[in-house]
Design an enzyme around this catalytic site. Sequence first.
Site, PDB file in Angstrom:
ATOM      1  CD  GLU A 100     -32.123  54.373 -30.698  1.00 43.80           C
ATOM      2  OE1 GLU A 100     -32.287  54.887 -29.585  1.00 43.80           O
ATOM      3  OE2 GLU A 100     -31.186  54.676 -31.466  1.00 43.80           O
ATOM      4  CG  ASP A 156     -38.719  53.695 -27.396  1.00 45.68           C
ATOM      5  OD1 ASP A 156     -38.430  52.947 -26.449  1.00 45.68           O
ATOM      6  OD2 ASP A 156     -39.296  54.797 -27.245  1.00 45.68           O
ATOM      7  CG  ASP A 215     -29.618  52.797 -28.700  1.00 44.97           C
ATOM      8  OD1 ASP A 215     -30.533  52.852 -27.860  1.00 44.97           O
ATOM      9  OD2 ASP A 215     -28.657  53.589 -28.726  1.00 44.97           O
ATOM     10  CD  GLU A 223     -35.240  50.969 -27.979  1.00 45.89           C
ATOM     11  OE1 GLU A 223     -35.667  51.072 -26.825  1.00 45.89           O
ATOM     12  OE2 GLU A 223     -34.626  51.901 -28.555  1.00 45.89           O
TER      13      GLU A 223
END
Length: 229
Positions: free
Chosen positions: A45, A49, A118, A121
Amino acid sequence: MKLSADLRAFEDRIGHRFANPELLLEAVTHSSLSSPTRPDNQRLEFLGDRVLGLVLAEALLDADPGANEGQLAPRFNALVRKESCAAAARDVGLGEVLKLGRSEMMSGGRRKEALLGDAMEAVIAAVYVDAGFDAARAMILRIWGGRVGEVAADARDAKTALQEWAQARGQLPPTYTEVERQGPDHAPQFTVEVRLGSGETEQATAGAKRQAEQAAARTLLARLEKRDD
């Protein structure tokens, strides 16, 4: 390693076949089901991002060559925030393949905004590690492509818009206070109050404090703008 049929179908939906299927399994494993031999998706995650941000920053620049930083920033924030990632996750049915612990599953984890965002990502990072930046970019643009063209020119989130409303009238920034928390630890509900220096207030309840703050700001701003009209 052989993936289950539901994960194979998920690969079809995102348009990527994993050379290393363990990456996909890690990306869809929530911390509630992790173990020493089964890592969760938190590290992926973190990486995803950053990959998402770079791809969408490039996409926004390409979509509007004449836009300046002040115009691009709110659009970018609208595209990468957790709510947008969760919406993308729903578009590809990510919730259906998440690996969750029993308590998280019983509390509706497959529908939770933060959890879905989450995991989306993490999937992005898994594709990046598996096949490189071009493959990750291609997947992101397949899923986010329409959103890039449709994101509003003024795409500020509600908290930012309310703060700017207050500052334009010589007020201090709004304050946010958690006034109540209910429910079990695995499925809390937060009630947050937003207050302006001039006395106006509004409350909202959501499963995460950030969501409650945004909802309270959105409701208060709508009331203030209606009053100003």
